[in-house]
Every structure is written in structure tokens, then in C-alpha cells.
Enzyme design. Structure first.
Site, short mmCIF file in Angstrom:
data_model
loop_
_atom_site.label_atom_id
_atom_site.label_comp_id
_atom_site.label_asym_id
_atom_site.label_seq_id
_atom_site.Cartn_x
_atom_site.Cartn_y
_atom_site.Cartn_z
CG HIS A 162 -3.28 4.93 -0.04
ND1 HIS A 162 -3.15 3.93 -0.98
CD2 HIS A 162 -4.44 4.69 0.63
CE1 HIS A 162 -4.19 3.11 -0.89
NE2 HIS A 162 -4.98 3.55 0.09
CE LYS B 109 -3.92 1.87 2.65
NZ LYS B 109 -4.72 1.70 3.90
#
Length: 236
Positions: free
Chosen positions: A187, A185
Site C-alpha cells: 500500500h 509494502k
């Protein structure tokens, strides 16, 4: 009978049904560990029944139950007859949900197996609660020291949640839990790991089964990259 005949020979066993033969004893004496190798011809017991369809279904259910009993006894013998109560209960539990099945299955690794374990069928809250309790019992029985649980995506994720809850509830042992994402991921909190920090912690990997060992090797690599120490691996 099976020990004398060997595993490759199919045995024809008449007498079950109208002739009064004992189904359980016939299956126990004649079946292989995977429940195969025995042919049970039953004609009058079905054709002369008031409801032949019902009689056939009931016989089918009785045969399959007897096959499961044989497989369970074979497992107990393989374990030296020393299975603990929770281990025996777990097998009964897996059989009752059709999670553990016997036959001939081709695994992801390409190998042929006499049984198949489909953990995806632990698919209700009550089933996951019991599954977590069985894993927790195995962990505590092993007597190893650990501070965190790690579940490889995807099936390991619900496992670490259920087992961590069971450890806190049944043994008063509150440990961290973590799992990985298949894709990193970029973010929010970022990264590929979710849960408690693993660095420097003795961590147990939880998964459903091992076939070729690929998933466990990947999990070990994740722990190593995170600076964790693998304290053990628990599978069904």
C-alpha cells in the site's frame, strides 16, 4: 615473550602490584592480540590496600585498558603501521563505547572470533554523528565515484542517514540514500525499497560488519534487481 611462547601458552607474570612491575609492559609483552594468554597474580597490592574492593576494581580497569592498547597496536601492525588518523580515532571511539570487544565470541556464521563488533551500541545522536563522519571519511579517502548510498535493513538504515548527512556537511557532497524493507509494502508507495531511485546509479553499500557475507550478497542482489551498479562496500 609472546612471540617466543606462541599463542596457545598461558604465561604467569608475577611482579605487578606491590613489587612495582610495569603493568602496561607486562601486558604488551605477554598478551595475545585478543587480550588473552596472561595471568597476573596480585595479592598484597589488593589485600593490604586501604580499600581492597576499590583496589581490585581499579586494577581490573587498568588491565582491561592495557589489553585494549595491545589489541589496538596489533591492529596497527597488521595494517603495516599505516593507519590514517581517522582510522585510529575510529578504533578509539569504538573501544570507548564498548562497541569493539575482545575475547572469544561465536558469530552468526558459527565461526569463533577473537573480537566482536556490536554496532547497536552506537545508540545516541552524538554517537551516530561521529560514526557517520568516520564512514564519510573512509568513502572520500577511497576515491571512488558514487551517486547513491544503500543501507541493508536493519543496521544499514541509520548508517545511510548518518553518512549522507556527514558527506553533505563535511564535504559538500549531496548524494541520494536508499534502504530496503524486510517485507514488501503493498500500500502507499508500495515495494521494498525506500529512498532515491537506484536504477542506473553507482551505489555504495553501507553495513556494520561482514561475517559470512550473506547480508552483502543479499544487498548486491537488491541492487542488481533495481538496476543499480555497485560501486563499493563500506563496513566498520
Amino acid at each position: 615473550v609472546r612471540a617466543v611462547a606462541g599463542p596457545g601458552l598461558w604465561i604467569l607474570a608475577p611482579g605487578v602490584g606491590a613489587q612495582g612491575g610495569n603493568l602496561d609492559e607486562a601486558v604488551l609483552a605477554g598478551c595475545n592480540a585478543d587480550g588473552t594468554g596472561l595471568l597476573l597474580p596480585v595479592s598484597r597490592g589488593i589485600s593490604k590496600a586501604a580499600d581492597p574492593g576499590l583496589a581490585a576494581r581499579e586494577l581490573n580497569e587498568a588491565i582491561n585498558k592495557a589489553r585494549e592498547d595491545v589489541s589496538r597496536k596489533q591492529m596497527e601492525q597488521a595494517a603495516g603501521g599505516s593507519m590514517l588518523p581517522y582510522q585510529r580515532e575510529f578504533i578509539e571511539f569504538a573501544l570507548s563505547l564498548d562497541v569493539l570487544r575482545f575475547g572469544e565470541f561465536t558469530l552468526k556464521s558459527g565461526r569463533t572470533s577473537p573480537y566482536f563488533f556490536n554496532a547497536g551500541l552506537f545508540n545516541t545522536g552524538r554517537a551516530m554523528e561521529r560514526l557517520g563522519a568516520f564512514y564519510a571519511a573512509a568513502l572520500m579517502d577511497a576515491g571512488i565515484e558514487f551517486e547513491c548510498l544503500f543501507g541493508p535493513a536493519y543496521k544499514g538504515i541509520p548508517l545511510v542517514a548518518a553518512v549522507s548527512v556527514a558527506l553533505a556537511r563535511d564535504y559538500g557532497k549531496d548524494v541520494g540514500m536508499a534502504y530496503n524493507r524486510k517485507e514488501k509494502k503493498d500500500h502507499g508507495e508500495g515495494g521494498s525499497l525506500v529512498g532515491c531511485p537506484l536504477a542506473g546509479k553507482k551505489t555504495v553499500i553501507l553495513d556494520d560488519v561482514i561475517t559470512g557475507g550473506t547480508a552483502i550478497r543479499e544487498a548486491l542482489g537488491i541492487l542488481e534487481s533495481a538496476g543499480a551498479e555497485c560501486a563499493g562496500v563500506v563496513i566498520a
